[in-house]
Design an enzyme around this catalytic site. Structure first.
Site, PDB file in Angstrom:
ATOM      1  NE  ARG B  18      30.728  32.944  28.511  1.00 31.64           N
ATOM      2  CZ  ARG B  18      31.464  33.352  27.442  1.00 31.64           C
ATOM      3  NH1 ARG B  18      31.720  34.590  27.235  1.00 31.64           N
ATOM      4  NH2 ARG B  18      32.272  32.478  27.019  1.00 31.64           N
ATOM      5  CB  SER B  45      32.617  38.343  27.215  1.00 33.97           C
ATOM      6  OG  SER B  45      33.041  39.555  26.606  1.00 33.97           O
ATOM      7  CD  GLU B  66      33.662  49.008  33.985  1.00 35.56           C
ATOM      8  OE1 GLU B  66      34.091  49.905  34.118  1.00 35.56           O
ATOM      9  OE2 GLU B  66      33.838  48.119  32.937  1.00 35.56           O
ATOM     10  CG  PHE B  91      36.393  45.775  35.471  1.00 33.59           C
ATOM     11  CD1 PHE B  91      37.390  46.128  36.278  1.00 33.59           C
ATOM     12  CD2 PHE B  91      36.239  44.758  34.306  1.00 33.59           C
ATOM     13  CE1 PHE B  91      38.469  45.329  35.771  1.00 33.59           C
ATOM     14  CE2 PHE B  91      37.423  44.373  33.816  1.00 33.59           C
ATOM     15  CZ  PHE B  91      38.740  44.737  34.474  1.00 33.59           C
ATOM     16  CG  HIS B 117      34.354  36.637  32.044  1.00 37.48           C
ATOM     17  ND1 HIS B 117      33.291  36.058  31.346  1.00 37.48           N
ATOM     18  CD2 HIS B 117      35.276  37.132  30.996  1.00 37.48           C
ATOM     19  CE1 HIS B 117      33.409  36.225  30.051  1.00 37.48           C
ATOM     20  NE2 HIS B 117      34.744  36.840  29.789  1.00 37.48           N
ATOM     21  CG  ASP B 125      41.422  37.135  30.529  1.00 41.22           C
ATOM     22  OD1 ASP B 125      42.246  37.257  29.633  1.00 41.22           O
ATOM     23  OD2 ASP B 125      40.231  37.242  30.503  1.00 41.22           O
ATOM     24  NE  ARG B 175      36.574  33.186  29.660  1.00 39.94           N
ATOM     25  CZ  ARG B 175      37.654  33.423  29.643  1.00 39.94           C
ATOM     26  NH1 ARG B 175      37.691  34.798  28.971  1.00 39.94           N
ATOM     27  NH2 ARG B 175      38.752  33.156  29.927  1.00 39.94           N
TER      28      ARG B 175
END
Ligand SMILES: Cc1ncc(C[n+]2csc(CCOP(=O)(O)OP(=O)(O)O)c2C)c(N)n1
Ligand SMILES: [Mg+2]
Lengths: 288, 322
Positions: B18, B45, B66, B91, B117, B125, B175
């Site tokens: 990223r 992030s 989003e 998302f 991510h 997560d 990530r």
């Protein structure tokens, strides 16, 4: 720079009558499509395209034009009728609505027809796109106004409220939204399906400026739109404006008025003849 | 193909994919004054915070929305802006698929967006946050281009290439800090496979983090006398049919490797091409139609069979099918 600008109320009323006739004539051969919403919004479309908005049908891509975003794409027949009447395309295309190969798609498709700012159909997305356009205009210091036509039913979509928040956050004063508050949706009256009142209070609570009008009273519509345009074109960083326009769904055709069953069906030959007769009578009255 | 020297050394530099995207946005923003960047409350992030700092007037913070963000992006693009937006892949495009479909793809706009991510390596997560279906749902959209960079350098090149390309582009980003094994001179062209290692017994076609795993696998396989070609297929759509067919013909079997469900993305695309153009046995390495769970990213890559050991096993199976 509007190519055709009608100033007298009676001229505007006649044009709205033409548009209603076009809608009926368009829906009959299409054999599917929406009647109530388009008829109810004919007065507002007339006032916007034939009086208030700055646009030029001969130069649909002109950068200085007002952007008119139709969010509730299912009322496409009123958009097509208005664009055709304004000279964006040949009115002969009207009877191709929803037919194979026609630029008059069931729901508007950007690029298929001059004058369509964005594709729509899935409800609740137009206001966000209008926000993007208004943000771009502000970044580029352009003075045109971004109009967004929305329906009451699409306020049941969460995304509409996401856009409402963003427009208020960025104080998009160059944005004017107009809600077709006709109190119907597919399955019934809005207040039965999903109570929406008070719309005005909700918008005010979200830090918008709100004006409420009778969306079928031409004089009131024109005054509200003119005032909205003056405010929005001022270049001021100020709250966005929502015009809640109470309209009668099916307006102008007695048996369609206020009947949610006409949300998404076209008239058959007999119904169309009746509707056209009523519209002819109304025309004679305006002329008299 | 030029790669870092000492590829498998323990001290290989590791940077998050990223970061390459985030740094490139700032560079592109300097040259292209029409570039606008949007985020949905995850700017650090997804690494758009560097752009925000450099060009606050061209940054739009949409909050946690989003769907709205995708449509606002469309509105900006319709006014001539080059628009980049980022959020978590689960998302965006997970939640805003319809907005991407109608507002961006159907209107064929210059909107470039990253799903951050992505993949199992997002780790702790857990399943809700592990985007393992994003490429499949983007790949089926007409006009859409889908890119999955293999390291931080390639992510930067992908962002720059996306900015140059007409029409929408989806870029998926991991990530985890992963080895930076490509170099400034490694070529990058949208739609063109990078042949990282030549070979004649099997072609390993990979994208994203598993590309490096494929290189490791090829090295180990060589010790067993198996000659494996490694193809970095960073563009999942439009896919490089020519190179795929060429290597399928030459090697006679193919293994695909991706950090995604085996259905619908790279594995699916390769099978589609080969079954039409050059029927060849294919074994797909990826998520085997399951949801993930919490854990360390690299541990999960191993557990769910997307690491070099899993690729080696798949190679042997593929060769057995010849
Ligand atoms: C996202 C989405 N869900 C469902 C539909 C189907 N739909 C089309 S019109 C409509 C009713 C919405 O109410 P409103 O816009 O107020 O309709 P009208 O007043 O024109 O009858 C629905 C549910 C749609 N077009 N988009
Ligand atoms: Mg309604």
């Amino acid at each position: 720079m509007s190519a055709i600008r009608l100033d007298s109320t009676s001229e505007l009323l006649l044009k709205a009558n033409d548009i209603r006739v076009d809608i009926i004539n368009m829906l009959l051969p299409a054999k599917s499509g929406h009647s109530a919403g388009p008829l109810g919004m004919a007065d507002i479309f007339t006032a916007l395209y034939f009086h208030t908005a700055v646009h030029d049908p001969k130069k649909p891509q002109w950068d200085g034009r007002d952007r008119i975003v139709l969010s509730n794409g299912h009322i496409a027949p009123v958009l097509y009728a208005t664009l055709g009447e304004a000279g964006y395309f040949d009115k002969k295309l009207f009877n191709s609505l929803r037919k194979f190969g026609s630029p008059l798609q069931g729901h508007p498709h950007k690029g298929a027809l001059a004058g369509i700012e964005t594709s729509s159909g899935p409800l609740g997305q137009g206001l966000s796109q209008a926000c993007g356009m208004a943000l771009a205009a502000r970044m580029d210091k352009k003075k045109h106004v971004v109009w967004c036509l929305t329906s009451d039913g699409e306020h049941e979509e969460g995304q509409t409220w996401e856009a409402v928040l963003l427009a208020a956050k960025y104080k998009l004063g160059n944005l004017v939204a107009i809600m077709d508050r006709n109190f119907i949706q597919i399955d019934g009256p809005t207040e039965t399906i999903m109570p929406l009142e008070s719309m005005a209070a909700k918008y005010r609570a979200f830090n918008w400026e709100v004006v409420e009008i009778d969306g079928n009273d031409m004089l009131e519509v024109v005054k509200a739109l003119d005032a909205a345009r003056t405010r929005a074109a001022s270049g001021k960083v100020q709250p966005p404006l929502m015009i809640i326009a109470k309209t009668v769904p099916g307006k102008g055709v007695s048996f369609m008025e206020n009947a949610y069953e006409w949300h998404g069906k076209p008239p058959n030959a007999e119904e169309a003849a009746k509707a056209l007769a009523e519209l002819r009578a109304a025309r004679a009255k305006i002329k008299a | 193909m030029k790669l870092e020297a000492n590829l498998f050394a323990a001290e290989m530099k590791k940077v998050a994919i990223r970061d390459g995207w985030g740094k490139a946005l700032v560079e592109i923003g300097k040259e292209n004054k029409e570039l606008v960047v949007l985020t949905a409350d995850v700017s650090e992030s997804v690494r758009t915070h560097w752009f925000e700092k450099a060009f606050p007037e061209r940054f739009v913070q949409c909050g946690v929305s989003e769907q709205n963000m995708a449509s606002v992006a469309a509105g900006l693009a319709m006014e001539g802006k080059t628009v980049f937006f980022s959020a978590y892949g689960v998302f965006s495009p997970g939640r805003n698929w319809d907005q991407v479909r109608v507002n961006i793809a159907y209107n064929n706009l210059d909107v470039k967006f990253s799903g951050a991510h992505a993949g199992i390596t997002v780790g702790p997560d857990g399943a809700t946050h592990q985007a393992l279906e994003d490429m499949a749902i983007m790949r089926v959209l007409p006009n859409m281009c889908v890119i999955c960079p293999c390291d931080e350098k390639e992510a930067g090149k992908a962002a720059r290439a996306a900015a140059e390309r007409k029409g929408p582009v989806y870029i998926r980003l991991g990530r985890e800090k992963t080895p930076v094994f490509t170099t400034d001179s490694t070529p990058f062209e949208i739609g063109k496979i990078n042949v990282l290692a030549d070979g004649s017994d099997v072609a390993i076609v990979a994208c994203g983090v598993p590309v490096f795993e494929a290189l490791k696998a090829a090295k180990n396989l060589a010790e067993d006398g198996i000659s494996a070609a490694v193809l970095d297929c960073h563009t999942v759509k439009p896919i490089d049919k020519k190179t795929l067919v060429e290597f399928a013909r030459r090697c006679g079997c193919v293994v695909t490797a991706e950090e995604h469900q085996i259905n619908g993305a790279l594995g699916g695309a390769v099978c589609e091409v080969l079954s039409e153009e050059c029927p060849t046995p294919v074994v797909r390495v990826g998520m085997q139609d399951k949801f993930g769970e919490s854990g360390d990213g690299i541990e999960l890559l191993k557990h769910f069979g997307m690491d070099s050991a899993a690729i080696e096993k798949a190679v042997k199976r593929a060769i057995g099918k010849k």
